[in-house]
Design a protein around this motif. Sequence first.
Motif, PDB file in Angstrom:
ATOM      1  N   ASN A 125       5.691  -7.635  -3.818  1.00 27.69           N
ATOM      2  CA  ASN A 125       5.715  -6.200  -4.097  1.00 27.69           C
ATOM      3  C   ASN A 125       7.129  -5.682  -4.315  1.00 27.69           C
ATOM      4  O   ASN A 125       7.353  -4.820  -5.167  1.00 27.69           O
ATOM      5  N   ILE A 126       8.084  -6.201  -3.571  1.00 35.42           N
ATOM      6  CA  ILE A 126       9.492  -5.852  -3.797  1.00 35.42           C
ATOM      7  C   ILE A 126       9.883  -6.251  -5.223  1.00 35.42           C
ATOM      8  O   ILE A 126      10.532  -5.484  -5.944  1.00 35.42           O
ATOM      9  N   PHE A 127       9.468  -7.435  -5.661  1.00 34.51           N
ATOM     10  CA  PHE A 127       9.738  -7.914  -7.019  1.00 34.51           C
ATOM     11  C   PHE A 127       9.189  -6.937  -8.058  1.00 34.51           C
ATOM     12  O   PHE A 127       9.877  -6.553  -9.006  1.00 34.51           O
ATOM     13  N   ASP A 128       7.941  -6.496  -7.862  1.00 34.19           N
ATOM     14  CA  ASP A 128       7.327  -5.546  -8.793  1.00 34.19           C
ATOM     15  C   ASP A 128       8.079  -4.218  -8.829  1.00 34.19           C
ATOM     16  O   ASP A 128       8.290  -3.649  -9.900  1.00 34.19           O
ATOM     17  N   MET A 129       8.495  -3.724  -7.672  1.00 34.33           N
ATOM     18  CA  MET A 129       9.214  -2.451  -7.631  1.00 34.33           C
ATOM     19  C   MET A 129      10.591  -2.574  -8.281  1.00 34.33           C
ATOM     20  O   MET A 129      11.029  -1.679  -9.001  1.00 34.33           O
ATOM     21  N   LYS A 130      11.224  -3.695  -8.040  1.00 36.63           N
ATOM     22  CA  LYS A 130      12.539  -3.938  -8.650  1.00 36.63           C
ATOM     23  C   LYS A 130      12.424  -3.940 -10.176  1.00 36.63           C
ATOM     24  O   LYS A 130      13.309  -3.448 -10.881  1.00 36.63           O
ATOM     25  N   ASN A 131      11.307  -4.448 -10.699  1.00 33.76           N
ATOM     26  CA  ASN A 131      11.099  -4.519 -12.148  1.00 33.76           C
ATOM     27  C   ASN A 131      10.912  -3.155 -12.808  1.00 33.76           C
ATOM     28  O   ASN A 131      10.964  -3.059 -14.034  1.00 33.76           O
ATOM     29  N   VAL A 132      10.675  -2.097 -12.016  1.00 30.64           N
ATOM     30  CA  VAL A 132      10.571  -0.758 -12.602  1.00 30.64           C
ATOM     31  C   VAL A 132      11.808   0.079 -12.270  1.00 30.64           C
ATOM     32  O   VAL A 132      11.774   1.306 -12.348  1.00 30.64           O
ATOM     33  N   GLY A 133      12.886  -0.596 -11.887  1.00 32.25           N
ATOM     34  CA  GLY A 133      14.158   0.086 -11.694  1.00 32.25           C
ATOM     35  C   GLY A 133      14.455   0.559 -10.289  1.00 32.25           C
ATOM     36  O   GLY A 133      15.432   1.278 -10.063  1.00 32.25           O
ATOM     37  N   VAL A 134      13.651   0.149  -9.329  1.00 30.65           N
ATOM     38  CA  VAL A 134      13.877   0.536  -7.941  1.00 30.65           C
ATOM     39  C   VAL A 134      14.964  -0.359  -7.347  1.00 30.65           C
ATOM     40  O   VAL A 134      14.932  -1.579  -7.524  1.00 30.65           O
ATOM     41  N   ALA A 190       6.983   8.091  -7.085  1.00 31.52           N
ATOM     42  CA  ALA A 190       8.338   8.649  -7.208  1.00 31.52           C
ATOM     43  C   ALA A 190       8.940   8.310  -8.569  1.00 31.52           C
ATOM     44  O   ALA A 190       9.570   9.153  -9.214  1.00 31.52           O
ATOM     45  N   VAL A 191       8.731   7.082  -9.029  1.00 29.51           N
ATOM     46  CA  VAL A 191       9.212   6.677 -10.352  1.00 29.51           C
ATOM     47  C   VAL A 191       8.505   7.500 -11.431  1.00 29.51           C
ATOM     48  O   VAL A 191       9.143   8.030 -12.349  1.00 29.51           O
ATOM     49  N   ALA A 192       7.195   7.651 -11.312  1.00 28.59           N
ATOM     50  CA  ALA A 192       6.426   8.421 -12.300  1.00 28.59           C
ATOM     51  C   ALA A 192       6.817   9.898 -12.290  1.00 28.59           C
ATOM     52  O   ALA A 192       6.754  10.565 -13.335  1.00 28.59           O
ATOM     53  N   LEU A 193       7.250  10.401 -11.144  1.00 25.26           N
ATOM     54  CA  LEU A 193       7.666  11.798 -11.024  1.00 25.26           C
ATOM     55  C   LEU A 193       9.138  11.997 -11.394  1.00 25.26           C
ATOM     56  O   LEU A 193       9.691  13.080 -11.216  1.00 25.26           O
ATOM     57  N   ASP A 194       9.765  10.939 -11.888  1.00 27.95           N
ATOM     58  CA  ASP A 194      11.145  10.979 -12.401  1.00 27.95           C
ATOM     59  C   ASP A 194      12.214  11.265 -11.358  1.00 27.95           C
ATOM     60  O   ASP A 194      13.200  11.952 -11.636  1.00 27.95           O
ATOM     61  N   ASN A 203       0.832  -1.203   0.000  1.00 29.87           N
ATOM     62  CA  ASN A 203       0.000   0.000   0.000  1.00 29.87           C
ATOM     63  C   ASN A 203       0.866   1.252   0.000  1.00 29.87           C
ATOM     64  O   ASN A 203       1.177   1.795  -1.048  1.00 29.87           O
ATOM     65  N   CYS A 204       1.234   1.716   1.169  1.00 32.55           N
ATOM     66  CA  CYS A 204       1.949   2.985   1.294  1.00 32.55           C
ATOM     67  C   CYS A 204       3.312   2.962   0.603  1.00 32.55           C
ATOM     68  O   CYS A 204       3.654   3.891  -0.126  1.00 32.55           O
ATOM     69  N   ILE A 205       4.079   1.925   0.827  1.00 29.47           N
ATOM     70  CA  ILE A 205       5.413   1.855   0.216  1.00 29.47           C
ATOM     71  C   ILE A 205       5.285   1.795  -1.301  1.00 29.47           C
ATOM     72  O   ILE A 205       5.870   2.593  -2.026  1.00 29.47           O
ATOM     73  N   ARG A 206       4.521   0.858  -1.789  1.00 27.87           N
ATOM     74  CA  ARG A 206       4.391   0.654  -3.237  1.00 27.87           C
ATOM     75  C   ARG A 206       3.849   1.906  -3.934  1.00 27.87           C
ATOM     76  O   ARG A 206       4.391   2.340  -4.953  1.00 27.87           O
ATOM     77  N   GLN A 207       2.780   2.479  -3.418  1.00 27.03           N
ATOM     78  CA  GLN A 207       2.200   3.634  -4.111  1.00 27.03           C
ATOM     79  C   GLN A 207       3.127   4.842  -4.063  1.00 27.03           C
ATOM     80  O   GLN A 207       3.259   5.573  -5.044  1.00 27.03           O
ATOM     81  N   THR A 208       3.807   5.050  -2.952  1.00 25.75           N
ATOM     82  CA  THR A 208       4.769   6.146  -2.869  1.00 25.75           C
ATOM     83  C   THR A 208       5.910   5.924  -3.847  1.00 25.75           C
ATOM     84  O   THR A 208       6.313   6.840  -4.574  1.00 25.75           O
ATOM     85  N   VAL A 209       6.418   4.707  -3.898  1.00 24.07           N
ATOM     86  CA  VAL A 209       7.536   4.387  -4.782  1.00 24.07           C
ATOM     87  C   VAL A 209       7.138   4.509  -6.253  1.00 24.07           C
ATOM     88  O   VAL A 209       7.872   5.099  -7.055  1.00 24.07           O
ATOM     89  N   PHE A 210       5.984   3.981  -6.620  1.00 25.87           N
ATOM     90  CA  PHE A 210       5.553   4.094  -8.016  1.00 25.87           C
ATOM     91  C   PHE A 210       5.308   5.549  -8.397  1.00 25.87           C
ATOM     92  O   PHE A 210       5.612   5.964  -9.523  1.00 25.87           O
TER      93      PHE A 210
END
Length: 170
Positions: free
Chosen positions: A148-157, A122-126, A113-120
């Motif tokens: 969820n860590i796997f998903d975030m890692k897949n977008v370059g986190v 942040a990625v969208a905000l460059d 929830n909070c971690i994932r949405q904040t991180v995504f």
Amino acid sequence: MRVDGGQAIVPNVIKAVEVARRRGILVIWVVREHDPLGRDVELFRQHLYSVGKAGPTSRGSVGAELVDGLVIKEEDYKVVKMRFSAFFATHLNSFLKTAGIDSLVVVGVQTPNCIRQTVFDAVALDYKYVTVIVDATASATPEIHLANIFDMKNVGVATPTLEEWCESDD
């Protein structure tokens, strides 16, 4: 609010904050605080707020406080949010951009929830670098956390352990 698995990461969150302060990294505390009557709560949580009973993260309630061991210091910064993402309907992005901050290191709960949405967001905000310390974040179950860590890692986190992050130059 209490999250299963959350208490176990508190020592790692404390250490991450201490290391960040020693490195001169601004520590920003993102906290959830709601109107005691629930007038600013998501629709799906409004049932937790009833007349005469403050909800679980009402301003000034125990549920809105940081857990023991986590302390906001004068040099830190606090952002109050009312939704999952720390960026949604807050001034966090403009504060970070004005301060010239282009990299984030994220710790806390709850990963899906909070971690994932904040991180995504942040990625969208460059933001140039977004890091989630894998053992200083948690969710209700290890399986949900790791998915969820796997998903975030897949977008370059970046997803180091606390030890790996402490040993790095970040």
